[in-house]
Design a protein around this motif. Structure first.
Motif, PDB file in Angstrom:
ATOM      1  N   LYS A 225     -23.854  26.422 108.260  1.00 18.22           N
ATOM      2  CA  LYS A 225     -24.934  26.679 107.318  1.00 18.22           C
ATOM      3  C   LYS A 225     -25.112  28.162 107.046  1.00 18.22           C
ATOM      4  O   LYS A 225     -26.131  28.577 106.507  1.00 18.22           O
ATOM      5  N   TYR A 226     -24.127  28.992 107.447  1.00 24.70           N
ATOM      6  CA  TYR A 226     -24.217  30.431 107.222  1.00 24.70           C
ATOM      7  C   TYR A 226     -24.298  30.741 105.723  1.00 24.70           C
ATOM      8  O   TYR A 226     -23.607  30.094 104.934  1.00 24.70           O
ATOM      9  N   PRO A 227     -25.147  31.633 105.244  1.00 29.90           N
ATOM     10  CA  PRO A 227     -25.973  32.590 105.998  1.00 29.90           C
ATOM     11  C   PRO A 227     -27.347  32.055 106.403  1.00 29.90           C
ATOM     12  O   PRO A 227     -28.103  32.753 107.062  1.00 29.90           O
ATOM     13  N   ALA A 228     -27.672  30.805 105.999  1.00 28.76           N
ATOM     14  CA  ALA A 228     -28.976  30.260 106.395  1.00 28.76           C
ATOM     15  C   ALA A 228     -29.030  30.060 107.898  1.00 28.76           C
ATOM     16  O   ALA A 228     -30.079  30.256 108.535  1.00 28.76           O
ATOM     17  N   GLY A 229     -27.905  29.691 108.495  1.00 30.00           N
ATOM     18  CA  GLY A 229     -27.862  29.470 109.930  1.00 30.00           C
ATOM     19  C   GLY A 229     -26.933  30.449 110.613  1.00 30.00           C
ATOM     20  O   GLY A 229     -26.268  31.263 109.960  1.00 30.00           O
TER      21      GLY A 229
ATOM     22  N   VAL B  31      -6.696  50.639 116.259  1.00 32.98           N
ATOM     23  CA  VAL B  31      -7.543  49.794 115.407  1.00 32.98           C
ATOM     24  C   VAL B  31      -7.405  48.350 115.866  1.00 32.98           C
ATOM     25  O   VAL B  31      -6.309  47.890 116.193  1.00 32.98           O
ATOM     26  N   LYS B  32      -8.537  47.664 115.926  1.00 37.36           N
ATOM     27  CA  LYS B  32      -8.562  46.258 116.325  1.00 37.36           C
ATOM     28  C   LYS B  32      -9.443  45.488 115.349  1.00 37.36           C
ATOM     29  O   LYS B  32     -10.525  45.960 114.971  1.00 37.36           O
ATOM     30  N   LEU B  33      -8.984  44.311 114.959  1.00 39.22           N
ATOM     31  CA  LEU B  33      -9.810  43.470 114.093  1.00 39.22           C
ATOM     32  C   LEU B  33     -10.874  42.778 114.946  1.00 39.22           C
ATOM     33  O   LEU B  33     -10.546  42.073 115.905  1.00 39.22           O
ATOM     34  N   SER B  34     -12.125  42.997 114.591  1.00 38.44           N
ATOM     35  CA  SER B  34     -13.224  42.433 115.368  1.00 38.44           C
ATOM     36  C   SER B  34     -13.418  40.954 115.039  1.00 38.44           C
ATOM     37  O   SER B  34     -13.308  40.541 113.886  1.00 38.44           O
ATOM     38  N   ASP B  35     -13.688  40.153 116.064  1.00 33.83           N
ATOM     39  CA  ASP B  35     -14.029  38.748 115.823  1.00 33.83           C
ATOM     40  C   ASP B  35     -15.543  38.541 115.897  1.00 33.83           C
ATOM     41  O   ASP B  35     -16.018  37.430 116.022  1.00 33.83           O
ATOM     42  N   GLU B  36     -16.263  39.666 115.826  1.00 34.35           N
ATOM     43  CA  GLU B  36     -17.725  39.593 115.829  1.00 34.35           C
ATOM     44  C   GLU B  36     -18.323  40.203 114.566  1.00 34.35           C
ATOM     45  O   GLU B  36     -19.376  39.773 114.106  1.00 34.35           O
ATOM     46  N   ILE B  37     -17.654  41.249 114.035  1.00 34.62           N
ATOM     47  CA  ILE B  37     -18.150  41.904 112.817  1.00 34.62           C
ATOM     48  C   ILE B  37     -17.426  41.300 111.619  1.00 34.62           C
ATOM     49  O   ILE B  37     -16.214  41.518 111.447  1.00 34.62           O
ATOM     50  N   TYR B  38     -18.100  40.532 110.827  1.00 29.73           N
ATOM     51  CA  TYR B  38     -17.455  39.852 109.692  1.00 29.73           C
ATOM     52  C   TYR B  38     -18.285  39.954 108.406  1.00 29.73           C
ATOM     53  O   TYR B  38     -17.764  39.790 107.312  1.00 29.73           O
ATOM     54  N   ASP B  39     -19.569  40.222 108.541  1.00 27.34           N
ATOM     55  CA  ASP B  39     -20.439  40.262 107.367  1.00 27.34           C
ATOM     56  C   ASP B  39     -20.437  41.659 106.766  1.00 27.34           C
ATOM     57  O   ASP B  39     -21.108  42.560 107.271  1.00 27.34           O
TER      58      ASP B  39
ATOM     59  N   ARG C 200     -10.144  37.128 112.246  1.00 28.47           N
ATOM     60  CA  ARG C 200      -9.787  38.452 111.731  1.00 28.47           C
ATOM     61  C   ARG C 200     -10.926  39.020 110.897  1.00 28.47           C
ATOM     62  O   ARG C 200     -10.990  38.828 109.691  1.00 28.47           O
ATOM     63  N   GLY C 201     -11.813  39.721 111.589  1.00 27.25           N
ATOM     64  CA  GLY C 201     -12.962  40.335 110.922  1.00 27.25           C
ATOM     65  C   GLY C 201     -12.676  41.787 110.577  1.00 27.25           C
ATOM     66  O   GLY C 201     -11.523  42.166 110.327  1.00 27.25           O
ATOM     67  N   LYS C 202     -13.706  42.599 110.597  1.00 28.95           N
ATOM     68  CA  LYS C 202     -13.575  44.000 110.200  1.00 28.95           C
ATOM     69  C   LYS C 202     -12.648  44.773 111.151  1.00 28.95           C
ATOM     70  O   LYS C 202     -12.811  44.684 112.370  1.00 28.95           O
ATOM     71  N   PRO C 203     -11.700  45.560 110.614  1.00 26.69           N
ATOM     72  CA  PRO C 203     -10.893  46.434 111.471  1.00 26.69           C
ATOM     73  C   PRO C 203     -11.768  47.563 112.024  1.00 26.69           C
ATOM     74  O   PRO C 203     -12.371  48.309 111.259  1.00 26.69           O
ATOM     75  N   VAL C 204     -11.835  47.658 113.339  1.00 24.02           N
ATOM     76  CA  VAL C 204     -12.661  48.673 113.985  1.00 24.02           C
ATOM     77  C   VAL C 204     -11.751  49.748 114.573  1.00 24.02           C
ATOM     78  O   VAL C 204     -10.835  49.449 115.336  1.00 24.02           O
ATOM     79  N   VAL C 205     -11.999  50.997 114.177  1.00 26.77           N
ATOM     80  CA  VAL C 205     -11.163  52.117 114.609  1.00 26.77           C
ATOM     81  C   VAL C 205     -11.678  52.677 115.927  1.00 26.77           C
ATOM     82  O   VAL C 205     -12.873  52.878 116.106  1.00 26.77           O
ATOM     83  N   ASP C 206     -10.754  52.902 116.838  1.00 27.27           N
ATOM     84  CA  ASP C 206     -11.080  53.547 118.115  1.00 27.27           C
ATOM     85  C   ASP C 206     -10.761  55.037 117.970  1.00 27.27           C
ATOM     86  O   ASP C 206      -9.597  55.427 117.918  1.00 27.27           O
TER      87      ASP C 206
END
Length: 203
Positions: free
Chosen positions: A24-28, A98-106, A37-43
């Motif tokens: 139900k995202y974004p309602a839920g 760089v790692k693709l985050s599985d938590e940052i997707y929005d 494969r979410g946002k690429p996060v740079v270290d």
């Protein structure tokens, strides 16, 4: 009248009593699965600014701009163009840059500039011709990767001296005048200029 097949009836009954695949995202709340494969996060500590990720990025979401005057490489990552293919992560030479985050997707936003990130790295520039060799972090990474083999290059010795601070810059750097000579090999030289010095030594 055409009756449904038994297989179709079975699937309909199973679907009736199982949880839906959609959320139900974004309602839920939405929790991505492992490996999403979410946002690429740079270290910042492990990215050396070597340009590899920019070279393999299919939509050109990663670009570099080198400024010889300031000696700075600016790396721009536009997540509005990113297709989350994971090529930047797969081809990163350090394996941790760089790692693709599985938590940052929005990443939805009203202003596209909000999803553009920039980072800067110091450039390593040839003292003779002004050519850009690479970034200092990239050369340090190569130096650490090669270990003792890196000491065969005088340029690496200069970088080692920068880290250990064994001698001042004035003691190790010689101003290049006229044309390249043997003594100039102690400066930071690009491969082309270094080759000219080595060829002269052979004569």
């Amino acid at each position: 009248m055409k009756y449904p097949k038994l297989r179709e009836v079975k699937e309909a009954i199973i679907s009736l009593f199982t949880k839906p695949y959609t959320t139900k995202y974004p309602a839920g709340e939405f929790k991505p699965f492992a490996g999403f494969r979410g946002k690429p996060v740079v270290d910042e500590d492990n990215c050396v600014g070597c340009e590899t990720c920019a070279n393999v990025c299919p939509p050109n979401a990663i670009t570099n701009e080198d400024d010889k005057e300031t000696g700075i490489r600016t790396i721009t990552r536009d997540y509005g163009q990113c297709v989350f293919c994971g090529q930047c992560e797969e081809h990163c030479i350090t394996g941790k840059g760089v790692k693709l985050s599985d938590e940052i997707y929005d990443l939805a936003c009203f202003d596209r500039n909000d999803i553009v990130e920039k980072q800067e790295r110091d450039l390593l520039i040839c003292d003779n011709c002004g050519a850009i060799i690479t970034t200092k972090d990239h050369m340090r990474f190569i130096h650490e990767k090669l270990g003792p083999l890196a000491y065969s290059s005088i340029m690496n010795l200069n970088i080692l001296n920068e880290r250990l601070k064994l001698a001042g810059t004035g003691d190790t750097s010689v101003k290049i005048r006229d044309e390249l000579k043997r003594k100039d090999s102690f400066n930071v030289l690009c491969p082309n200029c270094n080759r000219q010095v080595q060829v002269k030594n052979l004569k």
